[in-house]
Motif scaffolding. Structure first.
Motif, mmCIF file in Angstrom:
data_model
loop_
_atom_site.group_PDB
_atom_site.id
_atom_site.type_symbol
_atom_site.label_atom_id
_atom_site.label_comp_id
_atom_site.label_asym_id
_atom_site.label_seq_id
_atom_site.Cartn_x
_atom_site.Cartn_y
_atom_site.Cartn_z
ATOM 1 N N ASP A 132 0.821 -1.217 0.000
ATOM 2 C CA ASP A 132 0.000 0.000 0.000
ATOM 3 C C ASP A 132 0.851 1.262 0.000
ATOM 4 O O ASP A 132 0.348 2.363 -0.240
ATOM 5 N N LEU A 133 2.150 1.111 0.278
ATOM 6 C CA LEU A 133 3.047 2.263 0.373
ATOM 7 C C LEU A 133 3.701 2.628 -0.958
ATOM 8 O O LEU A 133 4.470 3.586 -1.031
ATOM 9 N N CYS A 134 3.395 1.871 -2.021
ATOM 10 C CA CYS A 134 3.943 2.182 -3.346
ATOM 11 C C CYS A 134 3.631 3.626 -3.722
ATOM 12 O O CYS A 134 2.471 4.079 -3.620
ATOM 13 N N GLY A 135 4.647 4.358 -4.133
ATOM 14 C CA GLY A 135 4.453 5.748 -4.551
ATOM 15 C C GLY A 135 4.275 6.725 -3.414
ATOM 16 O O GLY A 135 4.041 7.919 -3.651
ATOM 17 N N LYS A 136 4.394 6.262 -2.184
ATOM 18 C CA LYS A 136 4.188 7.125 -1.011
ATOM 19 C C LYS A 136 5.519 7.467 -0.334
ATOM 20 O O LYS A 136 6.506 6.746 -0.443
ATOM 21 N N ARG A 137 5.514 8.583 0.384
ATOM 22 C CA ARG A 137 6.676 8.997 1.177
ATOM 23 C C ARG A 137 6.539 8.375 2.567
ATOM 24 O O ARG A 137 5.531 8.588 3.234
ATOM 25 N N VAL A 138 7.553 7.625 2.979
ATOM 26 C CA VAL A 138 7.483 6.895 4.246
ATOM 27 C C VAL A 138 8.695 7.252 5.113
ATOM 28 O O VAL A 138 9.842 7.095 4.684
ATOM 29 N N SER A 139 8.431 7.718 6.313
ATOM 30 C CA SER A 139 9.533 8.066 7.220
ATOM 31 C C SER A 139 9.948 6.849 8.038
ATOM 32 O O SER A 139 9.158 5.948 8.304
ATOM 33 N N SER A 140 11.217 6.852 8.438
ATOM 34 C CA SER A 140 11.769 5.763 9.246
ATOM 35 C C SER A 140 12.997 6.265 9.985
ATOM 36 O O SER A 140 13.677 7.189 9.527
ATOM 37 N N ILE A 141 13.293 5.643 11.107
ATOM 38 C CA ILE A 141 14.553 5.928 11.777
ATOM 39 C C ILE A 141 15.689 5.441 10.890
ATOM 40 O O ILE A 141 15.574 4.423 10.216
ATOM 41 N N GLN A 142 16.769 6.180 10.865
ATOM 42 C CA GLN A 142 17.899 5.861 10.004
ATOM 43 C C GLN A 142 18.506 4.503 10.344
ATOM 44 O O GLN A 142 18.711 4.158 11.495
ATOM 45 N N PRO A 172 17.306 10.789 11.833
ATOM 46 C CA PRO A 172 18.227 10.357 12.898
ATOM 47 C C PRO A 172 17.530 9.686 14.075
ATOM 48 O O PRO A 172 18.088 8.797 14.702
ATOM 49 N N THR A 173 16.295 10.127 14.386
ATOM 50 C CA THR A 173 15.567 9.566 15.519
ATOM 51 C C THR A 173 14.135 9.238 15.123
ATOM 52 O O THR A 173 13.588 9.817 14.174
ATOM 53 N N SER A 174 13.508 8.352 15.885
ATOM 54 C CA SER A 174 12.120 7.995 15.632
ATOM 55 C C SER A 174 11.163 9.175 15.847
ATOM 56 O O SER A 174 10.234 9.373 15.057
ATOM 57 N N PRO A 175 11.333 9.986 16.925
ATOM 58 C CA PRO A 175 10.457 11.144 17.095
ATOM 59 C C PRO A 175 10.491 12.111 15.905
ATOM 60 O O PRO A 175 9.466 12.694 15.549
ATOM 61 N N GLU A 176 11.670 12.245 15.285
ATOM 62 C CA GLU A 176 11.752 13.110 14.108
ATOM 63 C C GLU A 176 10.976 12.514 12.929
ATOM 64 O O GLU A 176 10.352 13.242 12.151
ATOM 65 N N ALA A 177 11.028 11.187 12.822
ATOM 66 C CA ALA A 177 10.263 10.512 11.763
ATOM 67 C C ALA A 177 8.766 10.691 11.989
ATOM 68 O O ALA A 177 7.989 10.896 11.050
ATOM 69 N N SER A 178 8.350 10.639 13.264
ATOM 70 C CA SER A 178 6.931 10.849 13.598
ATOM 71 C C SER A 178 6.520 12.294 13.335
ATOM 72 O O SER A 178 5.412 12.560 12.843
ATOM 73 N N ALA A 188 3.299 8.307 5.574
ATOM 74 C CA ALA A 188 3.202 7.240 6.575
ATOM 75 C C ALA A 188 4.554 7.079 7.257
ATOM 76 O O ALA A 188 5.556 7.649 6.814
ATOM 77 N N GLN A 189 4.557 6.313 8.318
ATOM 78 C CA GLN A 189 5.794 5.998 9.027
ATOM 79 C C GLN A 189 5.839 4.498 9.267
ATOM 80 O O GLN A 189 4.818 3.883 9.592
ATOM 81 N N PHE A 190 7.003 3.905 9.124
ATOM 82 C CA PHE A 190 7.187 2.491 9.458
ATOM 83 C C PHE A 190 8.016 2.436 10.732
ATOM 84 O O PHE A 190 9.072 3.039 10.824
ATOM 85 N N GLU A 191 7.492 1.687 11.743
ATOM 86 C CA GLU A 191 8.148 1.720 13.051
ATOM 87 C C GLU A 191 7.862 0.442 13.831
ATOM 88 O O GLU A 191 6.901 -0.268 13.550
#
Length: 271
Positions: A132-142, A172-178, A188-191
């Motif tokens: 479902d994330l195809c073509g979407k911007r997804v944040s994640s911790i580095q 760099p951090t999960s809170p920044e990804a959120s 979306a975010q993957f965590e």
């Protein structure tokens, strides 16, 4: 006079030697732990006190070893490098077991969890699976283990269907990804499941939209070749895992311990 001077020099040298030996003894009584303290609920600062699952777990391990424990706050992407440069003795930072990392460090598995997808609460986009994330911007911790898996989804599921790849953006951090998700800079975010739930509860603006994806094994990380420390830690971890305190910790964070089959699968990349 020369004899007296020689005796004084000898006594001084012995005194310095005793001080150095004393300093080394003190150092050996402290277990230094590299951990990213920006990753609640597993690793975070409560005031100035390292807290969360890994901090509580390592205090139990250190107690079993008869040592003090010192936590060194280190960003996640630098943990493997740090332990290999002997900046600390061991990594305890929800470090997922992967074949790639196993080539760089030794593992002592102790916990099992998994990843989920986060999206904006009351938003129109509610992904339930990686495709479902195809073509979407997804944040994640580095440096997260699931980034490679999301890239595989892009090449094997998105692109063959004429869809754009998953645009993974590392922070760099999960809170920044959120925060990137809250600000609308990503879709979306993957965590990790527990970390994601913590972020959703605290922000009130995010929601988990999937069940656990990519179950993972978590392990302590050690510099390869440090057989003595690995043996002592493995023995201490085995004893701690039998304790009521550890069982209570597992319940508190809704996680479990992996079995041998799951550890093997994590190490060969088939979990």
């Amino acid at each position: 006079m020369n004899i007296i001077k020689k005796r004084k020099s000898l006594l001084k040298a012995l005194s310095i030697g005793l001080v150095l030996l004393s300093g080394n003894a003190i150092a050996k009584e402290t277990l230094t732990v590299g951990t990213d303290l920006t990753y609640p609920p597993y690793n975070y600062l409560n005031g100035k006190t390292p807290s969360g699952f890994d901090a509580d777990f390592m205090r139990l391990v250190a107690k079993e070893l008869g040592q003090e424990v010192k936590f060194l706050d280190t960003r996640f992407a630098n943990l493997v490098l740090g332990v290999n440069l002997k900046k600390f003795d061991v990594i305890a930072s929800t470090l997922y077991v992967t074949p790639e990392r196993a080539e760089q460090i030794d593992y002592i598995p102790y916990m099992k969890t998994g990843g989920v997808i986060l999206a904006a609460k009351n938003g129109e986009f509610t992904p339930t699976k990686p495709a479902d994330l195809c073509g979407k911007r997804v944040s994640s911790i580095q440096g997260a283990a699931w980034i490679k898996k999301l890239n595989v989804v892009s090449s094997e599921e998105c692109l063959p269907k004429g869809l754009s790849k998953i645009d993974v953006r590392e922070f760099p951090t999960s809170p920044e990804a959120s925060q990137a998700l809250i600000a609308g800079n990503v879709d979306a975010q993957f965590e990790d499941a527990a970390v994601a739930q913590n972020a959703a509860d605290k922000s009130g603006r995010l929601v988990l939209t999937s069940d656990i994806i990519y179950p993972v094994v978590v392990g302590l990380g050690l510099k390869k070749g440090n057989a003595e420390l690995k043996s002592k830690l493995a023995s201490a971890v085995a004893n701690v895992e039998k304790s009521d305190a550890f069982k209570k910790l597992l319940l508190e964070y809704s996680v479990s311990t992996p079995n041998e089959k799951e550890v093997k699968a994590a190490l060969d990349g088939t979990l």
